[in-house]
Enzyme design. Structure first.
Site, short mmCIF file in Angstrom:
data_model
loop_
_atom_site.label_atom_id
_atom_site.label_comp_id
_atom_site.label_asym_id
_atom_site.label_seq_id
_atom_site.Cartn_x
_atom_site.Cartn_y
_atom_site.Cartn_z
N GLU A 196 -14.72 -7.63 -53.16
CA GLU A 196 -16.12 -7.76 -52.76
C GLU A 196 -16.48 -6.58 -51.86
OE1 GLU A 196 -17.17 -11.39 -50.72
OE2 GLU A 196 -19.29 -10.91 -50.84
N GLY B 4 -12.64 -9.70 -41.83
CA GLY B 4 -11.89 -10.84 -41.34
C GLY B 4 -11.02 -11.47 -42.42
N MET C 140 -11.13 -12.89 -46.99
CA MET C 140 -11.84 -12.86 -48.27
C MET C 140 -11.52 -14.12 -49.07
SD MET C 140 -13.90 -11.32 -50.28
CE MET C 140 -14.35 -12.10 -51.82
N GLU C 141 -12.57 -14.71 -49.61
CA GLU C 141 -12.49 -16.03 -50.23
C GLU C 141 -12.06 -16.04 -51.69
OE1 GLU C 141 -15.45 -14.50 -49.29
OE2 GLU C 141 -17.03 -14.93 -50.75
N HIS D 259 -14.31 -21.19 -42.99
CA HIS D 259 -15.35 -20.41 -43.69
C HIS D 259 -14.88 -20.03 -45.10
CE1 HIS D 259 -18.73 -17.45 -43.82
NE2 HIS D 259 -17.90 -16.81 -44.64
N GLU D 260 -13.71 -19.46 -45.22
CA GLU D 260 -13.25 -19.03 -46.55
C GLU D 260 -13.03 -20.23 -47.44
OE1 GLU D 260 -13.78 -15.98 -46.80
OE2 GLU D 260 -13.72 -15.50 -44.67
N HIS E 17 -16.28 -21.52 -48.83
CA HIS E 17 -16.82 -20.67 -49.91
C HIS E 17 -16.42 -21.18 -51.30
CE1 HIS E 17 -19.04 -17.31 -48.38
NE2 HIS E 17 -18.07 -16.78 -47.68
N GLU F 47 -23.44 -16.53 -47.86
CA GLU F 47 -22.93 -16.26 -46.51
C GLU F 47 -23.66 -17.05 -45.42
OE1 GLU F 47 -20.18 -15.20 -46.20
OE2 GLU F 47 -19.76 -13.94 -47.93
N1 B3K Z 1 -17.04 -12.43 -48.42
C1 B3K Z 1 -16.20 -11.69 -47.53
C2 B3K Z 1 -16.81 -10.43 -47.03
C3 B3K Z 1 -16.70 -9.27 -47.97
C4 B3K Z 1 -17.17 -8.00 -47.30
C5 B3K Z 1 -17.24 -6.89 -48.25
N2 B3K Z 1 -17.49 -5.62 -47.58
C6 B3K Z 1 -15.75 -12.53 -46.38
C7 B3K Z 1 -16.62 -13.66 -46.02
O1 B3K Z 1 -17.76 -13.54 -45.68
O2 B3K Z 1 -16.16 -14.77 -46.12
ZN ZN Z 2 -18.32 -15.51 -46.09
#
Ligand code: B3K
Ligand code: ZN
Length: 874
Positions: A124, A264, A266-267, A300-301, A304, A323
């Site tokens: 992502e 932080g 990634m999901e 959070h992840e 998602h 988000e």
């Molecule tokens: N979806 C990812 C963030 C991706 C960032 C790309 N530059 C983490 C999150 O928001 O859960």
């Molecule tokens: Zn997120």
């Protein structure tokens, strides 16, 4: 970008077009080698638009080895910058593409790269195109099967999305594993990990009775720091079933912690990849806020999986669909598990100190942006945090029940689809019956609205009338603004602190007023005396309030408002009022003083045994320089720093005894567990230590040397910074000696060294880039040291000679090539500077012009530098 013809091209939300081809399924076959990995991708491709002939695939930093259509070599293609265009194609066919990539050389950490000895991915937003040529856009949903082959000794674990379906060994020391993910997904959710790890295993029985395997992979030796993450995962799975009626879908959920990661976490479907910062913790090496951060990010992840993965975004302009909603969900998770009041305060502090600044800066954008050059630049506080506030306003307007009904409608309608923000609001509207047409403007209008207030009291009629007006100042991206649908939650307080029931026309009315016009009035009756009106309870909307409360009113609210957030907010207003005057006095070279009324307010709070300890800690925490700056039209860095320093020291000396006594009580009461009551005691102790350092520095040193908890040690180090105590050196030395082998733990030390205002901070930061624990390749180290300096050491970063700006520009020049995403995040304090004085702005412009002239300026920096220059020169 020396050559102006090579300027990156912006994409517009209004230009969205449905894909002309889709990929239904893809079989990926990886042969992993550090410098030469081959990727075979076999896709089933279907033409959707009969008018379109060529299939245009995205691809970057790839070497194309072969291309076949229906198993035959296919010559009809063209390669250009970022694209592979294939012609002479049937309507439906099998496409086989073999590419070669170099993970070891990939220091941008986008696509497939090496983190230490392991391979991992980050796709992502648009990283998958660095793995193979593909329709790398979120509205192309395919099922994936992934075969990974690699050396068995070096990479015993080979992981990808979904369920493991087969594995085997080869003669040459290699082994292979095949994975299959039954759920169609966009390419940004693809993940692969290969490496040697320690594995923490557990399981979760879902509410329908399915046994889900939970696997947490960490670097060797780190198992004893992984338990909290696992516990958080199980808590999140349970909470999502109970509060949102959402159950996990696959039979396995894996999390891998890596040290080199741009953000932080990634999901990725079934295989989250995490920055080790959001996994690893024990009480000796991590603070309470680390533990809470892990709980929030793991949640959070996980959340998602429904809001993001099962229902994804149609295009990247819709990012807040997943988000904003998922941040709202993680905030609610943290609030249901811990202290709702403290969580709300922390969220609002973040918004006011940083998101409001984004609105006022050169990158201002609505939560659903209209124009993007580099998508990675839009993972912003606006999309995430303000996005969550917009969801929270829906929740406030609809109530929990109707909101959850809206969620069910949303999931029923869009499961398995790529949806839009409008789809979400429509689901909420249809399920609740509430007209949300005006509310949608929150998605398209940027900026921070200002709500101003007028009141009138008619003693004879016992009527109180309240007039609210709204306006939103122009932003860098949008000159014209329109009225929004703003929920304003209020309470009326009598002079004895009692809450006056709200009624109009003889009937009880809701405490949530709906401001939908430029100006609106409400009349409340049966109000016996002129009330004090508490506005924006629970921070019911992300707006600024323009209303001068008297000190008496603020004190009344601090002590009696029913809503805890409102009590804290009143305290902020009291302090902000003082700061406004103090800054003016500093500018006029007048002496400062702390009024007895302010001291008395703090003293009373310190004696208050009944008040929640966590809330008291927040009440005693003085707003940061960034928060204070938000209240000024013109920011005088040095005057704000002076005023704030004075406030803290004067208060510390005036109330030396009560602060010391309370600090002692906290130390005694703390049972040193991770129970929220103990976290609250420790946060209160940390708040007190900030003041105690001025009168009893030995107490601060004792807190460091006598406690085994990282929370206490760090609180003491922060206090040593604030009061610049003599013992600071020995504390920092001790920490360094104990932890220098561990970069993650050293990050806290780097951050405190960089934000300490004593001595020559810039020279210290420069020297620390040579420290053995520092690495210019690791994003966590860069953020801790250089990010903390630029964001949290304003008086040194903004030094009048411009040396701070010059240094940041040097670092950005270096990172521009190596890791543009990290560079682009680091530049923020240099471009959010329009409120500074002329001289500083001139020096910043000079640095930005230097960056603009760089050869091969990344798209990431180009977008920020050019917007920054435009606003500063404007
Ligand atoms: N979806 C990812 C963030 C991706 C960032 C790309 N530059 C983490 C999150 O928001 O859960
Ligand atoms: Zn997120």
């Amino acid at each position: 970008m020396a050559d102006s013809s090579a300027q990156p091209i912006a994409k517009y939300r209004s230009d969205y077009q449905a894909p002309s081809y889709t990929i239904e399924n893809v079989a990926l076959d990886f042969d992993l080698e550090p410098t030469a990995t081959t990727v075979r991708a076999v896709s089933t491709v279907q033409r959707l638009d009969p008018q379109v002939g060529d299939l245009v695939l995205d691809g970057e930093k790839l070497e194309l080895l072969s291309l076949k259509v229906n198993q035959q070599e296919h010559q009809h293609y063209q390669l250009s910058e970022g694209q592979l265009s294939i012609s002479d194609l049937p309507e439906r066919f099998e496409l086989e593409i073999v590419t070669q990539i170099n993970p070891q050389a990939n220091k941008a950490f986008e696509g497939l790269y090496q983190s230490g000895a392991a391979f991992c991915t980050q796709c992502e937003a648009e990283g998958f195109r660095r793995i193979t040529y593909f329709l790398d856009r979120p509205d192309v949903l395919a099922t994936y099967s992934t075969k990974i082959t690699a050396d068995k000794a070096a990479y015993p674990y080979l992981l990808s999305n979904g369920n493991k379906v087969a594995q085997g060994e080869l003669d040459n020391g290699k082994h292979w594993v095949s994975w299959q993910d039954p759920f169609p997904k966009p390419s940004y959710l693809f993940a692969l990990v290969a490496g040697d790890f320690d594995l923490l295993q557990d399981s979760f029985t879902s509410r329908s009775g399915r046994e889900i395997a939970l696997e947490l992979f960490v670097d060797k030796g780190n198992l004893e720091r992984s338990e909290h993450a696992m516990a958080s995962l199980k808590a999140a799975m349970k909470w999502d079933e109970q509060r949102f009626n959402l159950e996990y879908d696959l039979d396995i959920y894996m999390i891998v912690a890596v040290d080199f990661f741009n953000m932080g976490a990634m999901e990725n479907k079934g295989l989250n990849i995490f920055n080790s910062k959001y996994v690893l913790a024990n009480k000796q090496s991590a603070t309470d806020s680390d533990f809470l951060g892990i709980e929030a990010v793991i949640g959070h992840e996980y959340f998602h999986n429904w809001t993001g993965n099962r229902i994804t975004c149609r295009d990247w302009f819709q990012l807040s669909l997943k988000e904003g909603l998922t941040v709202f969900r993680d905030q609610e998770f943290s609030s249901d598990l811990g202290s709702r009041a403290v969580n709300r305060i922390k969220n609002v502090r973040l918004l006011r100190s940083h998101q409001f600044a984004e609105d006022a800066g050169p990158m201002a954008h609505p939560i659903r942006p209209d124009k993007v050059i580099e998508m990675n630049n839009f993972y912003t506080l606006t999309v995430y945090e303000k996005g969550a506030e917009v969801i929270r306003m829906l929740h406030t307007l609809l109530g929990e029940q109707a909101f959850q009904a809206g969620m069910q409608t949303y999931v029923e309608r869009h499961d398995g689809q790529a949806a839009t923000c409008d789809d979400f609001v429509n689901a909420m509207q249809d399920a609740s019956g509430k007209d949300l047409s005006l509310f949608k403007r929150w998605y398209s209008q940027s900026g921070t609205p200002v709500v101003s207030v007028q009141t009138q009291f008619d003693a004879a009629k016992q009527q109180f009338s309240l007039t609210l007006s709204q306006s939103t100042p122009a932003t860098a991206d949008q000159p014209e603004k329109l009225p929004l649908h703003i929920p304003v939650s209020i309470e009326l307080l009598a002079s004895n602190g009692a809450s006056i029931p709200l009624q109009a026309g003889g009937k009880p009315v809701s405490e949530v007023l709906e401001l939908t016009q430029a100006q609106q009035s409400w009349v409340f009756d049966a109000v016996a005396e002129e009330p004090c009106v508490v506005l924006l309870q629970e921070f019911s909307a992300p707006v600024k309030l323009d209303y001068s409360y008297s000190s008496e009113q603020l004190l009344l609210m601090i002590n009696h408002a029913s809503n805890t957030f409102a009590r804290w907010d009143s305290m902020q207003k009291l302090i902000a009022g003082w700061m406004q005057q103090a800054v003016a006095k500093v500018q006029q070279q007048q002496a400062l003083e702390l009024e007895p009324a302010i001291i008395a307010t703090f003293e009373q709070l310190l004696q208050d045994q009944a008040i929640d300890r966590g809330l008291l800690a927040e009440l005693l925490t003085i707003s940061s320089e960034n928060e204070i700056a938000d209240n000024f039209q013109e920011v005088d860095i040095d005057a704000i720093a002076k005023a704030r320093d004075f406030f803290i020291e004067a208060l510390a000396l005036a109330l030396a005894e009560p602060f010391a006594q309370l600090e002692q009580r906290c130390a005694e009461a703390d049972q040193q567990s991770l129970a929220h009551s103990d976290i609250a005691w420790r946060s209160l102790r940390a708040a007190c230590l900030q003041f105690v350092g001025f009168s009893q520095p030995q107490r601060v040193a004792a807190a460091y040397f006598e406690s085994s908890l990282m929370t206490d040690k760090l609180a003491a180090m922060a206090a040593a910074n604030t009061a610049a105590i003599e013992q600071r050196n020995s504390m920092f030395k001790d920490y360094e000696q104990q932890w220098q082998h561990d970069g993650l733990v050293m990050d806290k030390w780097f951050a405190l060294e960089a934000s300490f205002s004593g001595g020559d901070a810039l020279a210290r930061v420069k020297a620390l880039t040579e420290h053995p624990s520092f690495s210019m390749e690791n994003p966590n180290r860069i953020r801790s040291l250089i990010g903390s300096f630029a964001n949290n050491n304003a008086r040194h970063f903004h030094a009048k000679d411009g040396a701070g700006y010059c240094y940041l520009a040097e670092i950005l020049t270096l990172l521009n090539k190596q890791n543009p995403q990290v560079a682009s995040r680091l530049i923020t304090p240099l471009i959010q500077t329009v409120k500074l004085d002329k001289q500083r702005k001139a020096m910043i412009i000079e640095q930005l012009e230097g960056l603009a002239a760089l050869d091969e300026l990344s798209k990431d920096l180009y977008e920020k530098v050019s917007n920054g220059l435009q606003q500063l020169k404007g």
